[in-house]
Design a protein around this motif. Structure first.
Motif, PDB file in Angstrom:
ATOM      1  N   ALA A  62       0.995  -1.082  -0.047  1.00 22.57           N
ATOM      2  CA  ALA A  62       0.063  -0.170   0.066  1.00 22.57           C
ATOM      3  C   ALA A  62       1.099   1.341  -0.012  1.00 22.57           C
ATOM      4  O   ALA A  62       0.536   2.218  -0.662  1.00 22.57           O
ATOM      5  N   ALA A  63       1.764   1.214   0.817  1.00 27.33           N
ATOM      6  CA  ALA A  63       2.751   2.331   0.883  1.00 27.33           C
ATOM      7  C   ALA A  63       3.445   2.706  -0.500  1.00 27.33           C
ATOM      8  O   ALA A  63       3.468   3.607  -0.911  1.00 27.33           O
ATOM      9  N   LEU A  64       3.991   1.711  -1.033  1.00 21.40           N
ATOM     10  CA  LEU A  64       4.603   1.709  -2.290  1.00 21.40           C
ATOM     11  C   LEU A  64       3.574   2.220  -3.610  1.00 21.40           C
ATOM     12  O   LEU A  64       4.158   3.186  -4.338  1.00 21.40           O
ATOM     13  N   VAL A  65       2.510   1.488  -3.350  1.00 24.93           N
ATOM     14  CA  VAL A  65       1.545   1.978  -4.471  1.00 24.93           C
ATOM     15  C   VAL A  65       1.272   3.434  -4.457  1.00 24.93           C
ATOM     16  O   VAL A  65       1.260   4.254  -5.322  1.00 24.93           O
ATOM     17  N   ILE A  66       0.981   4.011  -3.097  1.00 29.77           N
ATOM     18  CA  ILE A  66       0.524   5.276  -2.979  1.00 29.77           C
ATOM     19  C   ILE A  66       1.713   6.207  -3.265  1.00 29.77           C
ATOM     20  O   ILE A  66       1.587   7.233  -4.118  1.00 29.77           O
ATOM     21  N   SER A  67       2.984   5.866  -2.815  1.00 29.04           N
ATOM     22  CA  SER A  67       4.144   6.510  -3.132  1.00 29.04           C
ATOM     23  C   SER A  67       4.221   6.929  -4.739  1.00 29.04           C
ATOM     24  O   SER A  67       4.566   8.073  -5.136  1.00 29.04           O
ATOM     25  N   LEU A  68       4.283   5.800  -5.409  1.00 28.22           N
ATOM     26  CA  LEU A  68       4.578   6.039  -6.885  1.00 28.22           C
ATOM     27  C   LEU A  68       3.433   6.510  -7.576  1.00 28.22           C
ATOM     28  O   LEU A  68       3.679   7.228  -8.687  1.00 28.22           O
ATOM     29  N   THR A  69       2.012   6.204  -7.010  1.00 29.86           N
ATOM     30  CA  THR A  69       1.160   7.359  -7.538  1.00 29.86           C
ATOM     31  C   THR A  69       1.115   8.645  -7.476  1.00 29.86           C
ATOM     32  O   THR A  69       1.059   9.388  -8.394  1.00 29.86           O
ATOM     33  N   LEU A  70       1.537   9.145  -6.126  1.00 28.26           N
ATOM     34  CA  LEU A  70       1.629  10.364  -5.990  1.00 28.26           C
ATOM     35  C   LEU A  70       3.076  10.943  -6.670  1.00 28.26           C
ATOM     36  O   LEU A  70       2.880  12.126  -7.333  1.00 28.26           O
ATOM     37  N   TYR A  71       3.965  10.172  -7.087  1.00 25.15           N
ATOM     38  CA  TYR A  71       5.159  10.585  -7.770  1.00 25.15           C
ATOM     39  C   TYR A  71       4.690  10.815  -9.078  1.00 25.15           C
ATOM     40  O   TYR A  71       5.277  11.734  -9.885  1.00 25.15           O
ATOM     41  N   GLY A  72       3.905   9.703  -9.823  1.00 25.65           N
ATOM     42  CA  GLY A  72       3.405  10.124 -10.988  1.00 25.65           C
ATOM     43  C   GLY A  72       2.728  11.089 -11.409  1.00 25.65           C
ATOM     44  O   GLY A  72       2.759  11.874 -12.456  1.00 25.65           O
ATOM     45  N   LEU A  73       1.945  11.487 -10.143  1.00 26.55           N
ATOM     46  CA  LEU A  73       0.882  12.700 -10.470  1.00 26.55           C
ATOM     47  C   LEU A  73       1.831  14.023 -10.569  1.00 26.55           C
ATOM     48  O   LEU A  73       1.594  14.963 -11.364  1.00 26.55           O
ATOM     49  N   VAL A  74       2.734  14.021  -9.555  1.00 25.10           N
ATOM     50  CA  VAL A  74       3.837  15.426  -9.511  1.00 25.10           C
ATOM     51  C   VAL A  74       4.600  15.302 -10.497  1.00 25.10           C
ATOM     52  O   VAL A  74       4.665  16.530 -11.100  1.00 25.10           O
ATOM     53  N   TYR A  75       5.051  14.104 -11.233  1.00 24.45           N
ATOM     54  CA  TYR A  75       5.855  14.073 -12.250  1.00 24.45           C
ATOM     55  C   TYR A  75       5.102  14.697 -13.501  1.00 24.45           C
ATOM     56  O   TYR A  75       5.651  15.349 -14.363  1.00 24.45           O
ATOM     57  N   ALA A  76       3.835  14.369 -13.568  1.00 23.81           N
ATOM     58  CA  ALA A  76       3.022  14.734 -14.797  1.00 23.81           C
ATOM     59  C   ALA A  76       2.804  16.395 -14.871  1.00 23.81           C
ATOM     60  O   ALA A  76       2.643  16.736 -15.991  1.00 23.81           O
TER      61      ALA A  76
END
Length: 393
Positions: A62-76
């Motif tokens: 859960a922590a990794l999925v949330i982290s990478l999702t937020l990272y992807g949104l910020v990167y977008a």
């Protein structure tokens, strides 16, 4: 209720018979069914350890999925190289497609298993070849390797996190599949062994509450043992009497595989649910029952596992084609990664759906091995055993 003392049971002890009787009573009594914890023994140390490990795995996932999702949104927002609206819809479509078609395939298997088996053995290679053609169309050879393009423009740390997530998701999906297998096999076993109908909700509740550790352990052991056993068999068939160094340890491989399968096999999930044993003990006892009943060779020739695997491959390839074609039309640069992830989604969705027929077959074999004289069984297994004896003569 049928008297269990009249049965010629091969392996089950008197204490375990009494335990099963108590579970039948609790499962058919709506009041006692709510409190079935008294019939469950203490969990093994290994089971408790893997239970904790599995819950930690869920938290990490859960922590990794949330982290990478937020990272992807910020990167977008900072870059124009990642577009969430072009990334997520194909994967959502793959999930929806895998779920609907997967459980529809389960219904087809129940209604007409012969046609379903033939279709799985035909569709799996065809759809896999079509998926391969799609990958060739998408890009060059390096893009066909899993994760090649996924790490092309990312750091090694991100690639490592993605790998950890995929492994964690694989374990989690194996766990969910085996929870269903333990639950359904217990219900089916109770019906075959004593003619009683157990509430599936009670069986599911007991599995999740008391057998999480054993199922978690089995979800790791069974895939690896099956993979090693398949490798040993393939090496034996290819090598034979070959004197090359690569095939010089064929007998050693087969010996290790034969030992491992007695300590971890999918048939053990039946005793995990019925007798609440640890997974290793359940697998050992179940294999011992098969040996005493003379069913080991028949078990080795069982195609249920192959059928479920090919169904998963067909489902994964189908979802990969759907998402891949969508991505080619919308945004080709994402097509490889999306197609790979869609394949994994479709594969596991189909394996979840096929856990029901696999559990029923497992319960049938185990119940028959414990009591071949029961009137609940037809002549399918005896006839097949006679055919094997004729072939060997």
């Amino acid at each position: 209720m049928t008297n269990l003392n009249n049965f010629n049971v091969i392996k089950v002890t008197d204490e375990e018979k009494i335990q099963v009787q108590q579970e039948w009573i609790s499962s058919t009594n709506p009041i006692k069914a709510q409190d079935s914890s008294s019939s469950f023994p203490n969990a093994t140390l290994a089971g408790e350890g893997f239970k904790i490990l599995f819950y930690l795995n869920l938290l990490l996932l859960a922590a990794l999925v949330i982290s990478l999702t937020l990272y992807g949104l910020v990167y977008a927002f900072r870059s124009h190289h990642f577009h969430p609206k072009q990334w997520y819809p194909p994967l959502l479509i793959a999930t929806l497609c895998g779920g609907i078609v997967g459980f529809k395939w389960q219904w087809i298997t129940a209604r007409n298993p012969t046609k379903a088996i033939r279709a799985a053995f035909c569709l799996s290679p065809l759809l896999s070849c079509a998926m391969g053609v799609m990958f060739v169309y998408i890009g060059s050879a390096p893009s066909l390797a899993v994760g090649a393009r996924a790490i092309e423009n990312r750091t090694m740390l991100t690639a490592l996190l993605i790998l950890v997530i995929l492994l964690s998701l694989g374990w989690t999906m194996q766990f969910l599949k085996n929870v269903l297998q333990v639950t359904i096999s217990r219900v089916k076993y109770m019906h075959l062994f004593g003619g009683e109908i157990m509430d599936t909700r009670v069986a599911l509740h007991d599995t999740v509450k008391y057998q999480t550790g054993s199922v978690s352990l089995g979800s790791i052991l069974v895939p690896f043992i099956s993979l090693f056993r398949g490798f040993a068999r393939s090496t034996s068939l290819i090598g034979g009497d070959n004197g090359e160094v690569m095939f010089s340890c064929v007998s050693c491989y087969m010996g290790i595989a034969s030992l491992l399968v007695t300590r971890g096999n999918r048939w053990g999930f039946v005793h995990v649910g019925v007798y609440t044993k640890g997974f290793v003990q359940a697998s050992s006892d179940t294999w011992d029952i098969f040996n005493r009943a003379g069913l080991e060779q028949l078990i080795d020739l069982d195609l249920t596992g192959s059928f479920c695997f090919l169904s998963g491959m067909a489902g994964g390839a189908m979802c990969s084609l759907v998402s891949g074609i969508w991505s080619i039309v919308i945004h080709k640069s994402y097509a490889t990664e999306i197609s790979i992830y869609a394949f994994l989604i479709g594969y596991f969705m189909f394996r979840l759906a096929m856990s029901w027929p696999q559990a029923c077959v497992s319960a049938y074999y185990v119940a028959y091995a414990e009591n071949p004289q029961s009137t609940q069984f037809d002549c399918t297994i005896p006839v097949r055993l006679e055919q094997l004896q004729i072939y060997q003569a």
